[in-house]
Enzyme design. Sequence first.
Site, mmCIF file in Angstrom:
data_model
loop_
_atom_site.group_PDB
_atom_site.id
_atom_site.type_symbol
_atom_site.label_atom_id
_atom_site.label_comp_id
_atom_site.label_asym_id
_atom_site.label_seq_id
_atom_site.Cartn_x
_atom_site.Cartn_y
_atom_site.Cartn_z
ATOM 1 N N GLY A 107 49.620 41.406 48.570
ATOM 2 C CA GLY A 107 48.526 41.879 49.412
ATOM 3 C C GLY A 107 48.661 43.301 49.920
ATOM 4 N N GLU A 167 55.300 39.029 46.376
ATOM 5 C CA GLU A 167 54.514 38.882 45.144
ATOM 6 C C GLU A 167 53.454 39.961 45.034
ATOM 7 O OE1 GLU A 167 52.916 35.066 46.099
ATOM 8 O OE2 GLU A 167 54.430 34.008 44.960
ATOM 9 N N PRO A 168 53.859 41.207 44.918
ATOM 10 C CA PRO A 168 52.838 42.253 44.808
ATOM 11 C C PRO A 168 52.197 42.278 43.429
ATOM 12 C CG PRO A 168 55.042 43.198 44.647
ATOM 13 C CD PRO A 168 55.227 41.727 44.887
ATOM 14 N N GLY A 169 50.886 42.404 43.403
ATOM 15 C CA GLY A 169 50.176 42.567 42.128
ATOM 16 C C GLY A 169 49.535 43.935 42.114
ATOM 17 N N ARG A 170 48.506 44.078 42.962
ATOM 18 C CA ARG A 170 47.738 45.319 43.033
ATOM 19 C C ARG A 170 48.626 46.548 43.271
ATOM 20 N NH1 ARG A 170 42.449 44.867 44.955
ATOM 21 N NH2 ARG A 170 43.158 42.983 45.986
ATOM 22 N N ARG A 172 34.671 44.335 40.068
ATOM 23 C CA ARG A 172 34.978 44.470 41.503
ATOM 24 C C ARG A 172 33.864 45.146 42.325
ATOM 25 N NH1 ARG A 172 38.710 46.661 43.613
ATOM 26 N NH2 ARG A 172 39.338 45.041 45.060
ATOM 27 N N TYR A 210 32.745 42.591 45.021
ATOM 28 C CA TYR A 210 33.290 42.829 46.380
ATOM 29 C C TYR A 210 32.757 44.114 47.021
ATOM 30 C CZ TYR A 210 37.064 40.125 44.060
ATOM 31 O OH TYR A 210 37.803 39.232 43.336
ATOM 32 N N CYS A 253 22.998 44.158 31.497
ATOM 33 C CA CYS A 253 21.636 43.901 31.936
ATOM 34 C C CYS A 253 21.661 43.234 33.306
ATOM 35 C CB CYS A 253 20.952 43.010 30.915
ATOM 36 S SG CYS A 253 19.215 42.873 31.257
ATOM 37 N N GLU A 254 21.860 44.047 34.318
ATOM 38 C CA GLU A 254 22.063 43.517 35.676
ATOM 39 C C GLU A 254 21.969 44.711 36.620
ATOM 40 O OE1 GLU A 254 23.570 40.359 37.088
ATOM 41 O OE2 GLU A 254 23.165 41.551 38.874
HETATM 42 N N1 LLP Z 1 50.409 35.925 45.735
HETATM 43 C C1 LLP Z 1 49.396 35.069 45.866
HETATM 44 C C2 LLP Z 1 49.679 33.685 46.223
HETATM 45 C C3 LLP Z 1 48.078 35.502 45.675
HETATM 46 O O1 LLP Z 1 47.077 34.650 45.842
HETATM 47 C C4 LLP Z 1 47.833 36.858 45.313
HETATM 48 C C5 LLP Z 1 46.481 37.326 45.078
HETATM 49 C C6 LLP Z 1 48.931 37.711 45.158
HETATM 50 C C7 LLP Z 1 50.205 37.211 45.387
HETATM 51 C C8 LLP Z 1 48.787 39.158 44.766
HETATM 52 O O2 LLP Z 1 48.037 39.863 45.675
HETATM 53 P P1 LLP Z 1 47.922 41.459 45.546
HETATM 54 O O3 LLP Z 1 49.272 42.029 45.819
HETATM 55 O O4 LLP Z 1 47.485 41.765 44.150
HETATM 56 O O5 LLP Z 1 46.893 41.820 46.526
HETATM 57 N N2 LLP Z 1 40.445 39.594 42.578
HETATM 58 C C9 LLP Z 1 40.670 40.185 43.879
HETATM 59 C C10 LLP Z 1 42.053 39.924 44.367
HETATM 60 C C11 LLP Z 1 42.373 38.453 44.435
HETATM 61 C C12 LLP Z 1 43.785 38.230 44.892
HETATM 62 C C13 LLP Z 1 44.137 36.829 44.738
HETATM 63 N N3 LLP Z 1 45.478 36.543 45.074
HETATM 64 C C14 LLP Z 1 40.396 41.669 43.811
HETATM 65 O O6 LLP Z 1 40.011 42.154 42.741
HETATM 66 O O7 LLP Z 1 40.508 42.365 44.818
#
Ligand code: LLP
Length: 432
Positions: free
Chosen positions: A246, A288-291, A328, A332, A359-360
């Site tokens: 997050g 658990e970083p993704g973004r 996105r 969002y 087409c939107e």
């Molecule tokens: N851990 C868990 C349990 C999660 O549910 C998520 C994201 C993450 C880690 C990674 O979060 P991050 O570091 O990437 O923020 N599709 C949306 C984001 C959905 C996130 C869902 N869970 C967007 O495009 O903003």
Amino acid sequence: MNHPFMINDQGHLTVDGVDTTYLAEKYGTPLFVYDVTAIRKNARAFVDSFAKLGVKAQVAYASKAFSSIAMVQVAKQEKLSLDVVSQGELHTALQAGFPVDKIHMHGNNKSYQELEMAVENQVGCIVVDNFFEMDLLQDILSKHQSTMDVLLRVTPGIEAHTHDYILTGNEDSKFGFDIANGQAEQAFKRLNEIESIHVKGLHCHIGSQIFETDGFVMAIERLFETMHHWHKNYGFIPEVLNLGGGFGIRYTEDDKPLPLENYVQVLVDEVRKQASERELPFPEIWIEPGRSIVGNTAVTLYQIGSKKEIPSVRNYISVDGGMMDNIRPALYQAKYDAVVANKANQSLTETVSVAGKSCESGDMLIWDIEVPQVEHGDLLAVFSTGAYGYSMSSHYNRFPKAAVVFVENGKDQLVIERESYQDLTRFDLSYE
Ligand code: LLP
């Protein structure tokens, strides 16, 4: 702008030393271009910060942000762990040769097959999300005469969104077990009774694109309160505290994220404080970083096509992608920044809005952005598309999915091929 991209002598945007106009010509558009040096830098910011503070940690890349074999291999090279939430993400990890013991399996509705695949492959841990899953897991473990480490996913009643965080008494969420209503404790007791399951600790994820640290601090406090209670009543010793992902990134100049090191420092400080106050051992910290690993490391390249000028209203430019490769903005109202990549050093003389090709009417990538004089054939580079872009892409209007290229130290390599029209109809069967 906080992105790792530079402009060369010809005034073209480059990614890790490679001219984007060359990439667009070589691979076509729309094209996701990742700067692998930047991915590594983000990963190391997290890993090194924990190491510097002398804290045992796992940094699990949340592969939902962008999952592909090449990406998972970079995560492996950077000694990250991996968060997967589906059989598909697990399959990708296995195909990439990711070490199974560093895979954490998530999901609010894990199927028997998913859990069995996780057990058969001996993943590092399963994050248990609901009561139904416990029964499935117990059955599978007894069938395979196996054991499994689990974390219990709890909802601490803190929801963080960008700058706001909301404190709720009872959490209304599809994920995890609520602490306040007692379900988390019930779940813990039930799991504790299953011999083949070892509860390693707790997990929580309070939200996404978070810029402040208060939400994390409050969540840690809640988790320790809970663990302290379980320690007293059941002798539970938490080995791991997983605080989810997050961490926010910069999409536009309005976003002011903290350096990644700062988040780590705050988490470690608070866990230290809580552990000592509650007389619990200092647990391993997992995140658990993704973004924040991949978000700001990619641009999407589009070719600019038609232009529509509506006097006194707005000027639109259309690109050859849109919501099919980046949902996105439509989903969002997410904001993005962009440059005209082949005119990146020219002065900005007009304001346009960038429309997608589907087409939107809602398929708008950017509203009102300043650009130089643009014409058909110019290349638009949209920044910070590395997370939840490709991974949320669709086939709406039967556009084939874009290609993905990795660039590192001046070298480019295709890592996901562009889909063909044959790919699109590959699963279609005739009905004549
Ligand atoms: N851990 C868990 C349990 C999660 O549910 C998520 C994201 C993450 C880690 C990674 O979060 P991050 O570091 O990437 O923020 N599709 C949306 C984001 C959905 C996130 C869902 N869970 C967007 O495009 O903003």
